[in-house]
Structure formats: C-alpha cells, structure tokens
Motif scaffolding. Sequence first.
Motif, short mmCIF file in Angstrom:
data_model
loop_
_atom_site.label_atom_id
_atom_site.label_comp_id
_atom_site.label_asym_id
_atom_site.label_seq_id
_atom_site.Cartn_x
_atom_site.Cartn_y
_atom_site.Cartn_z
N LEU A 413 -9.53 -4.95 6.07
CA LEU A 413 -9.25 -5.42 4.72
C LEU A 413 -9.49 -6.92 4.61
O LEU A 413 -10.00 -7.40 3.59
CB LEU A 413 -7.80 -5.07 4.34
CG LEU A 413 -7.38 -5.39 2.90
CD1 LEU A 413 -8.28 -4.69 1.88
CD2 LEU A 413 -5.93 -4.98 2.67
N PRO A 425 -2.15 -4.52 3.36
CA PRO A 425 -2.33 -4.12 1.95
C PRO A 425 -1.05 -4.29 1.15
O PRO A 425 0.06 -4.19 1.69
CB PRO A 425 -2.72 -2.65 2.07
CG PRO A 425 -2.05 -2.19 3.32
CD PRO A 425 -2.10 -3.36 4.26
N TRP A 426 -1.19 -4.52 -0.14
CA TRP A 426 -0.02 -4.61 -1.00
C TRP A 426 0.70 -3.27 -1.04
O TRP A 426 1.92 -3.21 -1.02
CB TRP A 426 -0.43 -5.06 -2.40
CG TRP A 426 0.73 -5.18 -3.33
CD1 TRP A 426 0.93 -4.52 -4.50
CD2 TRP A 426 1.88 -6.02 -3.15
NE1 TRP A 426 2.13 -4.89 -5.06
CE2 TRP A 426 2.74 -5.81 -4.26
CE3 TRP A 426 2.27 -6.91 -2.16
CZ2 TRP A 426 3.96 -6.46 -4.40
CZ3 TRP A 426 3.49 -7.57 -2.30
CH2 TRP A 426 4.32 -7.34 -3.41
N GLN A 427 -0.05 -2.17 -1.12
CA GLN A 427 0.54 -0.83 -1.03
C GLN A 427 -0.06 -0.13 0.17
O GLN A 427 -1.27 -0.05 0.31
CB GLN A 427 0.26 -0.02 -2.30
CG GLN A 427 0.90 -0.55 -3.56
CD GLN A 427 0.76 0.40 -4.74
OE1 GLN A 427 0.79 1.62 -4.57
NE2 GLN A 427 0.64 -0.15 -5.94
N SER A 428 0.81 0.39 1.01
CA SER A 428 0.37 1.04 2.25
C SER A 428 0.92 2.44 2.32
O SER A 428 2.01 2.72 1.81
CB SER A 428 0.84 0.22 3.45
OG SER A 428 0.40 0.79 4.67
N ARG A 433 -4.61 1.54 4.92
CA ARG A 433 -5.62 1.02 4.00
C ARG A 433 -4.94 0.59 2.69
O ARG A 433 -3.79 0.93 2.44
CB ARG A 433 -6.71 2.06 3.72
CG ARG A 433 -6.28 3.16 2.79
CD ARG A 433 -7.35 4.22 2.57
NE ARG A 433 -7.45 5.12 3.71
CZ ARG A 433 -8.25 6.20 3.74
NH1 ARG A 433 -9.01 6.48 2.67
NH2 ARG A 433 -8.30 6.98 4.79
N GLU A 434 -5.63 -0.16 1.87
CA GLU A 434 -5.08 -0.59 0.58
C GLU A 434 -4.99 0.60 -0.35
O GLU A 434 -5.99 1.24 -0.67
CB GLU A 434 -5.96 -1.68 -0.03
CG GLU A 434 -5.49 -2.18 -1.38
CD GLU A 434 -4.11 -2.82 -1.35
OE1 GLU A 434 -3.14 -2.09 -1.66
OE2 GLU A 434 -4.02 -4.01 -1.01
N GLU A 435 -3.78 0.92 -0.78
CA GLU A 435 -3.55 2.07 -1.65
C GLU A 435 -3.30 1.65 -3.10
O GLU A 435 -3.06 2.51 -3.95
CB GLU A 435 -2.34 2.88 -1.15
CG GLU A 435 -2.50 3.45 0.25
CD GLU A 435 -3.53 4.56 0.34
OE1 GLU A 435 -4.03 5.01 -0.72
OE2 GLU A 435 -3.86 4.96 1.47
N THR A 436 -3.34 0.35 -3.40
CA THR A 436 -3.10 -0.09 -4.77
C THR A 436 -4.22 0.41 -5.68
O THR A 436 -5.40 0.16 -5.40
CB THR A 436 -3.05 -1.62 -4.84
OG1 THR A 436 -2.06 -2.10 -3.92
CG2 THR A 436 -2.71 -2.10 -6.24
N ARG A 454 -3.43 -6.10 -5.75
CA ARG A 454 -3.93 -6.17 -4.38
C ARG A 454 -4.20 -7.62 -3.97
O ARG A 454 -4.40 -7.91 -2.79
CB ARG A 454 -5.19 -5.32 -4.22
CG ARG A 454 -6.37 -5.74 -5.06
CD ARG A 454 -7.54 -4.78 -4.94
NE ARG A 454 -7.20 -3.44 -5.38
CZ ARG A 454 -7.48 -2.35 -4.67
NH1 ARG A 454 -8.09 -2.46 -3.50
NH2 ARG A 454 -7.15 -1.16 -5.13
N TYR A 457 -1.58 -11.36 -1.55
CA TYR A 457 -1.76 -11.56 -0.12
C TYR A 457 -0.48 -12.05 0.56
O TYR A 457 -0.41 -12.07 1.79
CB TYR A 457 -2.87 -12.58 0.13
CG TYR A 457 -4.21 -12.25 -0.49
CD1 TYR A 457 -4.57 -10.93 -0.81
CD2 TYR A 457 -5.15 -13.25 -0.76
CE1 TYR A 457 -5.80 -10.64 -1.39
CE2 TYR A 457 -6.38 -12.97 -1.33
CZ TYR A 457 -6.70 -11.66 -1.65
OH TYR A 457 -7.93 -11.38 -2.21
#
Length: 832
Positions: A413, A425-428, A433-436, A454, A457
């Motif tokens: 990422l 990631p902001w949502q995991s 992986r980034e799930e946002t 996202r 940071y």
Amino acid sequence: MTKAFSGQHGSMTTHLVCSLCETPDSQWLLSYTEADPTDEGTREALLTLGNGYLATRGAAPEDTADGVRYPATYLAGVYNRLTSHVHGRTRDDESLVNVMNWLPLTFRAEDGPWFAPGAYEVEHWHEVLDMQHGLLLREAFVRDPGHRRTRLFQERLVALNRPHTVALRTVITPIDWDGMLHVRSLLDGEVRNDNVAAFDALAKEHLHEFATGHQDDAHWIVAETNQSDIRVAMAARTFLRRDDRPAIAAIEDIEGPRQAGHQLSLPTSAGVPVTADKIVTVFTARDKAISEPLEAARIELDASPGFDALRSEHFLAWEHLWKRFHLSFQGDDGTAERRAVNLHVFHVTQTLSRNTADLDVGVPARGLHGEGYRGHVFWDELFVFPILNLRVPELTRSLLLYRYRRLPQARLLARETGAAGALFPWQSGSDGREETPWEFFNPRSGRWMADNSRRQYHINIAVAYNIWLYYQATADVDFLAAYGAELLVEIARFWASLAEYDSAADRYHLRGLMGPDEFHDGYPDRPGRGLDDNAYVNIMTAWTLTRVQEAHEILGGHHTEDLWQRLGVTSDELRQWDHISRRLHVPFLPGGLLAQFEGYADLEEFDWAAYERKYGNIGRLDLILEAEGDSTNRYKLSKQPDVLMLFYLLSVEELAPVLERLGYTFDPATIPETVAYYQARTSHGSTLSRVVHSWVSSRGNREGSWELLCEALAADLADTQGGTTKEGIHLGAMAGTVDILQRCYTGLETRADALRLHPCLPENLKWLDFDLRYRGHWLHFQISHEHVLVHARPGTAAPVDVIVDGRRHCLEGGERILHRLPEKPPHSSSCS
C-alpha cells in the motif's frame, strides 16, 4: 417492581409473578420491559453475548430477520468478499459474515400456531442482561389465538471458558391448559448480511455449499463462505425435562437445504414446567488443533456437560474476568453511571478476550455486534489498547501481531501511494489490504459521495503509538525486538519518504493527507486531494520518529546488530529520521494557537445556530452540506477532534518537549483556549468525539469534562447517533469512557520507565478504586480528592518506579504508597 397476573384454569385462579420484575435495580443489570419494535435493533446490539471467539445478538430465539428484528452470530475474523453492481457501478466489499443462526427454538400447544412475533398476544415481556454473569434472561407471559396462556422463561449464555460452546435454556409453563406441547429446535442457514440499511442495494449472500444431518438426538449444519472458502460447522442437541425430571419425548427430524433440527413432543399439564436445554458447538476451518470443523463440533458437543454445569463454569470465568477488570467509583448518579461503565467494560471484554488472543484478528470498530463498517478494523484500537495494556497485556500483544502479520500488504500500500516503508489501511479486514470504499451513498441527496478517508495515513501513528504504550506498560523487550522494532522502522520509513524538504526554510512538509477530523479531505478548490501539514499528523510523526530512535537505543543493549542489519537500518537513515523529527513544519493560527492544518485560518466560519435550528442533529454535516450542494471543505468545522488529539495522546510533559525539539515555543497555558476554540467548531458526529473532548477538558473544566463523559456513556445506550447502535456498538468509545476514569482523571501515564500519577478528579467523582497490571506487578489503587493509595500485591517482579505528583517512589511487591493530595480551592473548575 413486582408484577402479578391472574388467569383462570377450571375453577382455579392462578396468580402469576414476573420473577425478573422482582430483581432490584443494579449496576450489573440492563433491563427492558415490554417489546418495542422501534427500539429492537438497538436492544439486540446492547444485549449481545460474546466470548471473544463469537458473539450473538440479543434477538429472541423465535425471531427471524424481518426488517425490525435481526438475529445474527459473528465469528471473529471470518470475512468474505462480494462483488456488487449498483447504479451502474461495480464494487468489491469484504464483510464480517453473519453465519448460521443457532438460536431458533419455539413452541406451540396442541394444534396451535408456533410462537413467533405477531402470532401471540404478549401480556408481559421482560429482558435482562446480567453483565456480572454474562447471561441474557427473558420472561414473558403470552396467549395464543386459542386463548391458551403460557409463561416463558429463558437463559442464554455464550460460554466464556469454552469458546466454541453456546447454550439456551427455555422453560415453558402452561398456565391454563393441558395437552401436547411441541418444541421446535433448529440450526438455520437462511441468513445473509442485512443489518445496515445503507448497504441494502449491495450483495448480501456470503454462504453456500450447505450440508445438514442428524444422528440420534443431535443435528448439524455446515456451510462455506463463497469467496474466502472458510468452512463453518454447528452441531446441536436439545434435551427436555418435565417438572425438573428427564422426560421422554417423541422426536421428529426437521431437515431442509439450509436447516436442520428436531421437533420434540410430549404431554404436559397446567402449572408443570417443561425445560428445553439447547447446547450448540461452533467451529471453523480457521481453528487450531482440529482435523475438520464438523468433526470438531460433534466431538465438542459429545463432550459438553449439561446446561447447569456450563453455567457454573461460565459464571466462574466471568468472576475471574471482573476481578481483572475491577473498577469501582462513586459519581453523582450512583447506579446509572456504574451500570453504563460496567456495560462498556462488558462489551469490550466479550469482544476481545483471552479466546481472541489465540486468533489472528484485529479490533473491530463495531465489536461483534452488527455489520456497521462491515466489521472492519480502524484506528479504534488506539482507544481500546490502554485498558488492555494494564489488565491483559498478553491480549494487546496478540492484537498488535494482527498488524505485524499484515506488514507485506502495508508495504504494498505504501508503494501504491508512492512512498517507502509501510502504510496500514484506514479500513482493514482479513488480509490487510485497504478496504475503504471509494464512495458512499448519501441518503439525504440520493447521490454517491467520494470517500477519500483512505488518505487518513495517521493510522500509522496509531499503530506506532500502540506499540510504544504496550512496551511502556510491560517492558516486553522481546516483543519490541521480534516485532515492534520492524513495525516502527517501516512506519518511520513511510513518513520519511513522504516528507518534502524546503531547504530555504529548513523545514519538512507532509502533503496530501487527511487528519482525524474527516470533514476535510482537501481544500475548497481541490477537494479529495488531501491537506498540507496537519498539526496532529506532523507533531505525532515527530514523536514517532523519536520513539524509533529510542527503540534503537533500548535494543542495542539487549540484542546484536543482527536485528538492525536484518531491517537494513543505517546510520544515515537514523540521522535523517532525527533531522525530520526536529524540522517538521507545524502551522499556527494568527493568534498563536495550533492550526488544524496549513490554510485552516483561510476557511469560512460556519453558522452553527442556523443549521441546528434547521436540522436539529447536525453531527453529519458532510451529508447535510452535500445535499445542499455545499461542502465541509469550505468551513472551520470538524466531525471529531483533530488538533485536540494531541492533548488526548500526550500529556503536557510529553507534548512540550516534542514541540521544543521541532523548534517551536509552546506555552501550556494556551491549551484551554485551544480546546475551547475547536470545541466550538466540532459537530460531534462520531461517538469518539465526546470521549476526547471530555479528556482534554479534564484539567481546565472538570465539570464540563464530567458532563461530556456522561454524554459519551449514553451514546450507545440512548443511541444518540440516531440509529447507528443497531449496526453494532462503538467499541472505541466504550473503551475510551473507561479509560477516562482509569487514566485521565488519575493523570496516570506509563512513560520513561515509570508509572506516573497526577490526579484531578472532578467534583462529581468522589473516589476511584481499581487494579492494574504494570510490568509484572498487580497494583491496587484508591484515589480520592484527599489521597492516593497504591498497593503492590505480593510478587517477585522487579521493583518499579511510581511517581505521584512529581515525587518518585520505588515500589516492590507487598509495599504500598500513601500520598496526601494538596487541598484544592472549593468549587475550583480546574487543576494545575
């Protein structure tokens, strides 16, 4: 209050008493009387039972998902990804899966209808969550269409000591009828993810490959997630007793493509209770030390004791857990405040328990209580870990490894962002992986809005901060060497690669990101492209880079250079981190207060009064303004604290040196003015907001801090966010309220190899009594307005330094400290 009911059976009048109504008001009981469809979703979330491995919402066993009621069971870490085609768009979303429903159990008399919502007249209804024992109780008096009246009493548990076992006891007592009683007990696979209205148009079917079966008095169901291929198995057995003696019942198998169960039938008489005990075991292919989930479930079911033994074991496990999380206090409202705090501790500890420590999972922001945020992991662990660090540090260690195992994805990422190191990631979810999602639907406007969160940071700062606080609480140098150092190094590399150097000013800048505020994803003329030099991010980045250097010094004395060679850390890199930590730019407002970000002063002021008159609840101004064709990017406003997060994470004694290291003069006397400035510009659109505002107000406005704490305690209980609690409780806010009592009002810090105390109790709080674990010691604290008592339980751990109001004490096992506090002026609103 006792409630009595009368009914006729022949010539005999029966007098019925609700046993739950006789229970006195208690700090350990959350009670609801009478069914209320408008509030059902919120109740189900608040009445959830869990054990860290799984959790089941507080829906009734006879309920099905019907738009009002939503029975659901979630297993920690069981995610599945689906593709949806909505409004001409294609999107992939990973969600925590609502697995098969183990609860279904209902009854009928003779040829009457099965007991179900709307099928019977409900004369009385009472539900009680017994937090002390981890038990959900329900009592009801109901009448079927044939005018037969029945008393129903149920006990439900999700075994804390047996992570794979759940149980339900149902006592059915005919009041005025004799005849055949039929009991139906099922495992139901007719489920899908349908808890969040905003996701209504998205794909919901996560399970397939169903299989069911029966053998003797047991039945089972197996399914598999249709993308992540996680096999889930449940096995169940239901026993009947009549008048507290084993009863022989006719058993009929029930089997369908997605259902398995039994119908049990036996004759009964008025006044004779029939007890149905349902024991269910649950396993998945992710579990350790098993051959196959269904086999494991059947073995566990065969080995399971009866309901009474399960309950006794479960009660003992909760007794031990509550000792570990002991927190007593005396506030203004007595029972109500303590009940709310106990509820918050209860939901944190049943979402994250020792059973969780054996799993590869993170901290789900909405617990295992609903499908809000799809069960994803955010930065909420920042608010949760402090109460775990000082009570169950081994659990924090395990949850930090969730991040460590996902370093490869975080490195990917970072590269996608154009940076080095690692970016979490902001949502995991499952793999890190980034799930946002890239956009979300605004129900006010009927339009899709870009979701640029996202760019937050600062999740990296939260991970670094959590590592450091865990180390300070435990002195776990082995964790720091094996895992923590690598995480810190990769986070430092990310910030160093993102920093842009201005040689003329000899300053570094961090551009194109979002702060915790969430209402600003860019400037008015370039929305969605991020902001420059967020004060919180820049200052905490400097703090992080300093901690990495400190970790290098600590580990140098315990380990060889192999560690740093393996990580590829060079002396040049260390010097670069040191330079950045001293020269990051920090923006200020014209009056000298910290600016939220560069250019904040140029934004317009917002007419708060007008919008409150027009809309009432304006927590989500982003949705309101977008519907009006406007944007939050234009205004000085925040959804939740941003700059003020600095005062939440760092004490003045820690924050001032960071700013001085950066070359800025910082006057702590400006903190109250800074707090007031940003409080006046915050909508409190997040449950975390009042937690942070209560914390940062605690020294300058003790009364205001207490009021905000009470509002935060009510957030989920009263669903003050307007319908969000039914989608899952807010775990970070719940933990944060407890931490205000534990660390904020006591001034408790674990910093620089010492435990520090500087109490400042609000007038509304008379005293605190709690136990904490610090560097191998169990410490008992008694804190009031007059004194601080710290007692170390006998033990062999190395002595620890405890500093009370600047006075240092060396505390060994079995010793105690009694410190008299200086007398404060009467009715003073602040502490120094």
